[in-house]
Design a protein around this motif. Structure first.
Motif, mmCIF file in Angstrom:
data_model
loop_
_atom_site.group_PDB
_atom_site.id
_atom_site.type_symbol
_atom_site.label_atom_id
_atom_site.label_comp_id
_atom_site.label_asym_id
_atom_site.label_seq_id
_atom_site.Cartn_x
_atom_site.Cartn_y
_atom_site.Cartn_z
ATOM 1 N N SER A 193 -9.846 9.189 -5.808
ATOM 2 C CA SER A 193 -10.170 9.092 -4.382
ATOM 3 C C SER A 193 -10.541 7.657 -4.018
ATOM 4 N N GLU A 194 -11.251 6.991 -4.893
ATOM 5 C CA GLU A 194 -11.618 5.601 -4.638
ATOM 6 C C GLU A 194 -10.373 4.731 -4.499
ATOM 7 N N LEU A 195 -9.400 4.935 -5.371
ATOM 8 C CA LEU A 195 -8.150 4.184 -5.274
ATOM 9 C C LEU A 195 -7.435 4.507 -3.969
ATOM 10 N N PHE A 196 -7.418 5.771 -3.593
ATOM 11 C CA PHE A 196 -6.719 6.209 -2.386
ATOM 12 C C PHE A 196 -7.352 5.604 -1.147
ATOM 13 N N TRP B 53 0.816 -1.212 0.000
ATOM 14 C CA TRP B 53 0.000 0.000 0.000
ATOM 15 C C TRP B 53 0.851 1.264 0.000
ATOM 16 N N ARG B 54 2.025 1.206 0.644
ATOM 17 C CA ARG B 54 2.880 2.387 0.689
ATOM 18 C C ARG B 54 3.364 2.762 -0.710
ATOM 19 N N GLU B 55 3.697 1.772 -1.518
ATOM 20 C CA GLU B 55 4.184 2.055 -2.867
ATOM 21 C C GLU B 55 3.082 2.663 -3.730
ATOM 22 N N VAL B 56 1.859 2.154 -3.569
ATOM 23 C CA VAL B 56 0.730 2.674 -4.344
ATOM 24 C C VAL B 56 0.474 4.136 -3.999
ATOM 25 N N LEU B 57 0.455 4.447 -2.703
ATOM 26 C CA LEU B 57 0.185 5.816 -2.276
ATOM 27 C C LEU B 57 1.323 6.758 -2.671
ATOM 28 N N THR C 238 8.144 9.857 5.931
ATOM 29 C CA THR C 238 7.942 10.063 7.365
ATOM 30 C C THR C 238 6.465 9.933 7.730
ATOM 31 N N ILE C 239 5.585 10.504 6.903
ATOM 32 C CA ILE C 239 4.142 10.401 7.161
ATOM 33 C C ILE C 239 3.677 8.951 7.040
ATOM 34 N N LEU C 240 4.147 8.271 6.015
ATOM 35 C CA LEU C 240 3.747 6.870 5.831
ATOM 36 C C LEU C 240 4.254 5.998 6.965
ATOM 37 N N ASP C 241 5.428 6.316 7.490
ATOM 38 C CA ASP C 241 5.929 5.589 8.659
ATOM 39 C C ASP C 241 4.960 5.736 9.831
ATOM 40 N N GLY C 242 4.476 6.957 10.037
ATOM 41 C CA GLY C 242 3.530 7.187 11.125
ATOM 42 C C GLY C 242 2.220 6.438 10.922
ATOM 43 N N ILE C 243 1.720 6.423 9.689
ATOM 44 C CA ILE C 243 0.488 5.681 9.422
ATOM 45 C C ILE C 243 0.691 4.197 9.647
ATOM 46 N N GLU C 244 1.825 3.689 9.198
ATOM 47 C CA GLU C 244 2.113 2.253 9.389
ATOM 48 C C GLU C 244 2.223 1.915 10.859
ATOM 49 N N THR D 41 -7.736 1.426 3.093
ATOM 50 C CA THR D 41 -8.646 0.470 3.741
ATOM 51 C C THR D 41 -8.050 -0.922 3.735
ATOM 52 N N ARG D 42 -7.446 -1.306 2.631
ATOM 53 C CA ARG D 42 -6.808 -2.634 2.570
ATOM 54 C C ARG D 42 -5.623 -2.712 3.525
ATOM 55 N N ALA D 43 -5.012 -1.551 3.794
ATOM 56 C CA ALA D 43 -3.898 -1.543 4.750
ATOM 57 C C ALA D 43 -4.378 -1.775 6.168
ATOM 58 N N GLY D 44 -5.681 -1.529 6.411
ATOM 59 C CA GLY D 44 -6.235 -1.795 7.737
ATOM 60 C C GLY D 44 -6.843 -0.600 8.434
ATOM 61 N N LEU D 45 -6.915 0.546 7.776
ATOM 62 C CA LEU D 45 -7.483 1.740 8.409
ATOM 63 C C LEU D 45 -8.992 1.794 8.201
ATOM 64 N N ARG D 46 -9.691 2.309 9.220
ATOM 65 C CA ARG D 46 -11.134 2.483 9.167
ATOM 66 C C ARG D 46 -11.509 3.743 9.930
ATOM 67 N N GLY D 47 -12.701 4.249 9.660
ATOM 68 C CA GLY D 47 -13.276 5.316 10.456
ATOM 69 C C GLY D 47 -12.446 6.582 10.488
ATOM 70 N N PRO D 48 -12.424 7.251 11.662
ATOM 71 C CA PRO D 48 -11.728 8.537 11.774
ATOM 72 C C PRO D 48 -10.246 8.474 11.412
#
Length: 233
Positions: free
Chosen positions: A132-135, A93-97, A222-228, A140-147
């Motif tokens: 936006s749908e791809l994003f 997911w990181r590579e896609v984003l 750095t941002i992606l590290d935080g999300i992960e 979502t596939r990475a595991g994030l939901r909601g807020p």
């Protein structure tokens, strides 16, 4: 004073049919609007200037678009289509984003008016929604939901928009690389002369770095590290 003799004239001397301007279309109007925005920015954009560019009357434009704001919405979505959604990485997911956001920055650099317009209107055209749908789907596939999902999307999108807007403004102000290098040198010297007041800045703030692309990628990492990290094990 005698009048000069008239030139011989007959309808048969004229072309059989006078060439006509091709009819306008929404596609032609949007393409010309993008060219005008690229050349003049939003502040220099008007329906009158656009009509002159197309060789038509202003009222003719309104046969195809309802208003100036409607046309700006169409131009935003048209340019958003330059961010590709096919042919990219299909793995982590990181590579896609990162691929999507790197493209977004490039498009916003090519169209400096885009970050400001995107930030001031609902972006609901088909090109924008497909991206936006791809994003959203990738996160979502990475595991994030909601807020947390909404916050992650906003952080990434606003990072790319803000970075591109700041870069565009800087490049518009300082066009000569030599002038930029000299300004950065003077800034470093100014801070170093005040090391007692600003010890951390003197030691850590590398004001001579002018690699916008490298800094963008490092900030994105750095941002992606935080999300992960927020995803947990």
């Amino acid at each position: 004073m005698p009048r000069p003799p008239k030139r011989p004239h007959a309808v048969w001397f004229e072309p059989s049919e006078r060439p006509r301007r091709p009819r306008l279309s929404r596609e032609r109007i949007v393409a010309a609007a993008v060219e005008l925005l690229d050349a003049e920015g939003e502040s220099g954009f008007s329906m009158r200037r656009l009509a002159a560019r197309l060789g038509s009357g202003v009222m003719s434009l309104y046969e195809y678009v309802g208003s100036r704001e409607d046309l700006l919405d169409l131009t935003v979505d048209h340019v958003m289509g330059e961010v590709r959604i096919d042919g990219g990485p299909e793995g982590p997911w990181r590579e896609v984003l990162a691929w999507q956001l790197t493209q977004s920055r490039e498009v916003m650099r090519h169209h400096p008016w885009l970050p400001g317009l995107v930030a001031t209107r609902p972006v609901l055209g088909p090109n924008a929604l497909a991206r936006s749908e791809l994003f959203y789907g990738t996160l979502t596939r990475a595991g994030l939901r909601g807020p947390r999902l909404i916050a992650a999307v906003g952080t990434l999108v606003y990072y790319a928009q803000g970075y591109a807007a700041a870069e565009n403004a800087w490049r518009a102000w300082l066009r000569d690389p030599a002038d930029e290098s000299e300004l950065r040198r003077q800034a470093m010297e100014y801070v170093a002369e005040r090391a007692e007041l600003y010890p951390t800045l003197t030691a850590q703030a590398q004001l001579d770095i002018d690699d916008f692309e490298g800094q963008f990628l490092l900030g994105l990492e750095t941002i992606l590290d935080g999300i992960e990290a927020s995803l947990g094990p």
